[in-house]
Design a protein around this motif. Structure first.
Motif, PDB file in Angstrom:
ATOM      1  N   ALA A  48     -12.210   5.098 -13.914  1.00  0.00           N
ATOM      2  CA  ALA A  48     -11.870   4.493 -12.676  1.00  0.00           C
ATOM      3  C   ALA A  48     -10.823   4.953 -11.856  1.00  0.00           C
ATOM      4  O   ALA A  48     -10.147   4.419 -11.058  1.00  0.00           O
ATOM      5  CB  ALA A  48     -11.479   2.910 -13.179  1.00  0.00           C
ATOM      6  N   CYS A  49     -10.173   6.339 -12.273  1.00  0.00           N
ATOM      7  CA  CYS A  49      -9.170   6.924 -11.823  1.00  0.00           C
ATOM      8  C   CYS A  49      -7.880   5.963 -12.080  1.00  0.00           C
ATOM      9  O   CYS A  49      -6.906   6.200 -11.186  1.00  0.00           O
ATOM     10  CB  CYS A  49      -9.377   7.411 -10.467  1.00  0.00           C
ATOM     11  N   ASP A  50      -7.629   5.261 -13.020  1.00  0.00           N
ATOM     12  CA  ASP A  50      -6.345   4.760 -13.326  1.00  0.00           C
ATOM     13  C   ASP A  50      -5.261   5.498 -13.969  1.00  0.00           C
ATOM     14  O   ASP A  50      -4.220   5.484 -13.827  1.00  0.00           O
ATOM     15  CB  ASP A  50      -6.658   3.330 -14.243  1.00  0.00           C
ATOM     16  N   ARG A  73     -12.214   7.026  -6.160  1.00  0.00           N
ATOM     17  CA  ARG A  73     -12.000   5.426  -6.038  1.00  0.00           C
ATOM     18  C   ARG A  73     -12.578   4.627  -4.942  1.00  0.00           C
ATOM     19  O   ARG A  73     -12.877   3.377  -5.189  1.00  0.00           O
ATOM     20  CB  ARG A  73     -10.428   5.356  -5.775  1.00  0.00           C
ATOM     21  N   PRO A  84      -7.375  -8.151 -12.575  1.00  0.00           N
ATOM     22  CA  PRO A  84      -6.172  -7.642 -11.831  1.00  0.00           C
ATOM     23  C   PRO A  84      -5.832  -8.760 -10.518  1.00  0.00           C
ATOM     24  O   PRO A  84      -6.114  -8.227  -9.409  1.00  0.00           O
ATOM     25  CB  PRO A  84      -6.379  -6.412 -11.065  1.00  0.00           C
ATOM     26  N   LEU A  85      -5.331  -9.785 -10.757  1.00  0.00           N
ATOM     27  CA  LEU A  85      -5.271 -11.027  -9.872  1.00  0.00           C
ATOM     28  C   LEU A  85      -4.111 -11.215  -9.418  1.00  0.00           C
ATOM     29  O   LEU A  85      -3.067 -11.317 -10.025  1.00  0.00           O
ATOM     30  CB  LEU A  85      -5.965 -12.129 -10.378  1.00  0.00           C
ATOM     31  N   TYR A  86      -3.904 -11.713  -8.194  1.00  0.00           N
ATOM     32  CA  TYR A  86      -2.566 -12.144  -7.600  1.00  0.00           C
ATOM     33  C   TYR A  86      -2.923 -13.555  -7.422  1.00  0.00           C
ATOM     34  O   TYR A  86      -3.585 -14.245  -6.544  1.00  0.00           O
ATOM     35  CB  TYR A  86      -2.468 -11.502  -6.323  1.00  0.00           C
ATOM     36  N   LEU A 101      -7.811  -3.027   0.925  1.00  0.00           N
ATOM     37  CA  LEU A 101      -7.495  -1.622   0.076  1.00  0.00           C
ATOM     38  C   LEU A 101      -8.451  -0.591  -0.001  1.00  0.00           C
ATOM     39  O   LEU A 101      -8.250   0.580  -0.076  1.00  0.00           O
ATOM     40  CB  LEU A 101      -7.020  -2.321  -1.392  1.00  0.00           C
ATOM     41  N   GLN A 145     -13.880  -8.631  -6.920  1.00  0.00           N
ATOM     42  CA  GLN A 145     -12.803  -7.630  -6.139  1.00  0.00           C
ATOM     43  C   GLN A 145     -13.628  -6.189  -6.617  1.00  0.00           C
ATOM     44  O   GLN A 145     -13.399  -5.323  -5.750  1.00  0.00           O
ATOM     45  CB  GLN A 145     -11.359  -7.592  -6.741  1.00  0.00           C
TER      46      GLN A 145
ATOM     47  N   SER B  82      -2.136  -6.893 -12.017  1.00  0.00           N
ATOM     48  CA  SER B  82      -2.607  -6.646 -10.797  1.00  0.00           C
ATOM     49  C   SER B  82      -2.432  -5.186 -10.202  1.00  0.00           C
ATOM     50  O   SER B  82      -2.930  -4.591  -9.169  1.00  0.00           O
ATOM     51  CB  SER B  82      -1.992  -7.714  -9.702  1.00  0.00           C
ATOM     52  N   ILE B  84      -3.236  -2.579 -11.660  1.00  0.00           N
ATOM     53  CA  ILE B  84      -4.544  -1.919 -11.789  1.00  0.00           C
ATOM     54  C   ILE B  84      -5.447  -1.932 -10.568  1.00  0.00           C
ATOM     55  O   ILE B  84      -5.997  -0.921 -10.042  1.00  0.00           O
ATOM     56  CB  ILE B  84      -5.383  -2.251 -13.127  1.00  0.00           C
ATOM     57  N   LEU B  85      -5.295  -2.927 -10.035  1.00  0.00           N
ATOM     58  CA  LEU B  85      -6.191  -3.104  -8.192  1.00  0.00           C
ATOM     59  C   LEU B  85      -5.501  -2.357  -7.237  1.00  0.00           C
ATOM     60  O   LEU B  85      -6.382  -1.181  -6.659  1.00  0.00           O
ATOM     61  CB  LEU B  85      -5.784  -4.371  -7.847  1.00  0.00           C
ATOM     62  N   LEU B  86      -4.265  -1.869  -7.450  1.00  0.00           N
ATOM     63  CA  LEU B  86      -3.577  -0.641  -6.582  1.00  0.00           C
ATOM     64  C   LEU B  86      -3.988   0.348  -7.020  1.00  0.00           C
ATOM     65  O   LEU B  86      -4.345   1.408  -6.235  1.00  0.00           O
ATOM     66  CB  LEU B  86      -2.143  -0.885  -6.348  1.00  0.00           C
ATOM     67  N   ASN B  87      -3.883   0.876  -8.249  1.00  0.00           N
ATOM     68  CA  ASN B  87      -3.947   2.077  -8.870  1.00  0.00           C
ATOM     69  C   ASN B  87      -5.515   2.494  -8.772  1.00  0.00           C
ATOM     70  O   ASN B  87      -5.701   3.863  -8.899  1.00  0.00           O
ATOM     71  CB  ASN B  87      -3.838   2.014 -10.433  1.00  0.00           C
ATOM     72  N   THR B  88      -6.398   1.595  -8.815  1.00  0.00           N
ATOM     73  CA  THR B  88      -7.700   2.111  -8.700  1.00  0.00           C
ATOM     74  C   THR B  88      -8.363   1.945  -7.304  1.00  0.00           C
ATOM     75  O   THR B  88      -9.434   2.166  -7.299  1.00  0.00           O
ATOM     76  CB  THR B  88      -8.634   1.172  -9.559  1.00  0.00           C
TER      77      THR B  88
END
Lengths: 316, 241
Positions: A48-50, A73, A84-86, A101, A145, B82, B84-88
């Protein structure tokens, strides 16, 4: 297509993954199977390129993920183990944010959002704040997401983790729907989940790729080793030793473990070199013992999995 | 720029939605008001001295609030997963850092604007000019920006917000003590250390007195740039770890 070649990852001096090589074709649904700490999450986070791999290469749709992670990505949707939630945002605002994003325009988002809410069954809670939702709904928002930008490749890390039985069935149905439109990679240590969902399995253990193929392929390769469980009703003064001797005498049975009480009888676990359930049933009837149950001790895939990852560790 | 704007809007919205933003804003205004009343308005002073005293106390409050606002920016995302959302997503680490930095800076600027009524009271009742007030606020804005950048860097180092706050406060305090340290050193270390000081040389001797020195502006911009760069490099390094 996803192609990983000699992929490895070290955390400090400790090797978490690899070197492993594998390919995943377009439209496939592939399961990463392994115990906790086997390297599944590391592998998926690299895809996932993390994370960046310590060595090796990955190509996703013909693009080098190490050299051009940005491009990769755009093609990947990732649901990590913890979504990964806000939690301060509403479901709709959060999905809109995730879509922005990923580079979607406002018009594209307006068109796509109702579909995503529909597929993930979130329409009724779209205006709710994520922090007020149950775990099952949060997991669905996490899936939302991951698919909002309609990625070609979808990576789901333990998607049913922490869900109750009803939610697990719903999530499984959702994954089946997603399979129609995406190449899906799923990690899990739950065999039934993987076997019911995936076309092909990659078995990982201690960072290494231990096996690869469809369930039938993997079971076929390991089919000479099986365990059979037999539950017998013994007379009140019945002798376990006599029953054990009868079972041991069956051709193909190499060992009989100490029995335990189960289902109103005594259950014996037999180590066998082949499928000898027919011989066992005949021997039991000939010895005038009451046969209550006869089956594989574990499913064939479970047996295969345990053999691959190292036997006793897995059964614990 | 698009990614910066997306992250900036989300983070600014988070300040406005969460109690933290409002508590910090209320605390800044309350403490500012109390200090204004007890320090600046105490005794018979020239209006310019009152204004200096006001900026003296407000600069301390601004630095404290900048640490509080910025310490959570990246560590909270790590703690809540969260990040990870930015990183991916197809977003650069520099865009993540800048978007988050600008959101905290904007919120700090709003808080500073809300406190303008105090120096305006001095102007109405005394003989200070609008440019003196503007220069003082420019200094507060630059000082606040530098401390926020320090906070963003501290926040990039750890997933524990409390640890991030402690690191940010420690770096800020160290930079504040450089002038005191320099008085005990010989040249050329003396002038070198004093020029690196965060407050005494660049704020007290300049902005607080209504004087804009280019070197002070450059200093604050440089501190901001260096710490934001360090934050970006930290995020990049964590992907390789």
């Amino acid at each position: 297509m996803i192609r990983a070649t000699n992929l490895s990852k070290y955390y400090g001096g400790k090797r978490a993954l690899g070197p492993v090589s594998f390919e995943i074709g377009d439209g496939e649904t592939v399961g990463f199977l392994g115990l906790n700490g086997a390297g599944k999450t590391t592998a998926l986070r690299i895809l996932a390129c993390d994370l960046r791999p310590s060595s090796g290469s990955i190509e996703v749709g013909g693009v080098d993920a190490v050299a051009d992670p940005h491009e990769v990505r755009k093609r990947i949707g990732f649901l990590p183990e913890n979504p990964p939630l806000y939690v301060d945002m509403t479901v709709a605002d959060y999905l809109r944010f995730a879509a922005e994003l990923r580079g979607m325009s406002k018009a594209e988002i307006t068109k796509r959002l109702p579909d995503v809410l529909d597929v993930t069954d979130l329409t009724d809670v779209a205006s709710e704040v994520i922090g007020t939702l149950s775990h099952g709904f949060r997991q669905r928002v996490g899936v939302g997401q991951a698919i909002v930008h309609n990625p070609k490749f979808l990576i789901l890390d333990e998607p049913t983790r922490g869900l109750d039985p009803v939610q697990i069935v719903e999530m499984r149905t959702l994954i089946h729907d997603l399979k129609q439109h995406h190449t899906v990679l799923i990690s899990s240590h739950i065999l039934t989940e993987i076997s019911q969902t995936c076309d092909r399995l990659l078995v990982l253990g201690k960072g290494q790729l231990l096996g690869s193929g469809s369930e039938a392929d993997l079971v076929g390769k390991e089919s000479d080793i099986r365990e059979v469980s037999v539950t017998l009703r013994l007379p009140k003064d019945g002798d376990h030793a006599a029953a054990t001797s009868v079972l041991k005498a069956v051709e193909g049975v190499s060992a009989v473990a100490a029995p335990f009480e189960q289902g109103g009888g005594m259950t014996f676990t037999l180590s066998t070199s082949r499928d000898c359930r027919a011989e066992v049933s005949r021997a039991v009837v000939t010895a005038k013992l009451d046969l209550l149950k006869l089956d594989y001790a574990r499913s064939e895939l479970e047996n295969t999995f345990i053999r691959l990852v190292g036997g006793t560790d897995a059964s614990n | 720029m698009r990614a910066i704007s997306i992250i900036y809007r989300r983070e600014l919205g988070a300040y406005l939605r969460s109690p933290l933003g409002w508590v910090v804003a209320a605390a800044l205004l309350l403490v500012d008001g109390i200090l204004f009343q007890s320090q600046a308005m105490a005794g018979e002073l020239l209006s310019a001295e009152v204004l200096e005293k006001y900026f003296w106390s407000t600069s301390g409050v601004t630095m404290f609030m900048a640490v509080v606002l910025s310490g959570r920016l990246i560590s909270e995302d790590r703690q809540n997963h969260s990040m990870i959302l930015l990183n991916t997503s197809p977003v650069r680490d520099s865009e993540i850092v800048v978007g988050k930095f600008l959101s905290a800076l904007t919120f700090l600027a709003i808080m500073l604007l809300l406190s303008v009524y105090m120096p305006l009271l001095i102007k109405v009742n005394g003989k200070v000019t609008g440019s003196q007030i503007f220069v003082g606020y420019l200094g507060l804005f630059l000082l606040g920006g530098a401390v926020i950048a320090i906070g963003v860097f501290a926040s990039s180092l750890t997933k524990h917000q409390l640890v991030a706050y402690v690191i940010a406060a420690a770096i800020t305090t160290s930079l504040l003590l450089l002038f005191q340290l320099s008085t005990r050193l010989d040249e050329p270390l003396r002038s070198g250390f004093s020029q690196l000081d965060l407050w005494w040389i660049h704020f007290q001797n300049g902005f607080m007195r209504g004087v804009v020195n280019v070197r002070d502006v450059v200093y604050y911009l440089a501190v901001t740039y260096v710490f934001l760069l360090l934050a970006v490099k930290t995020l990049e390094a964590k992907r390789w770890q």
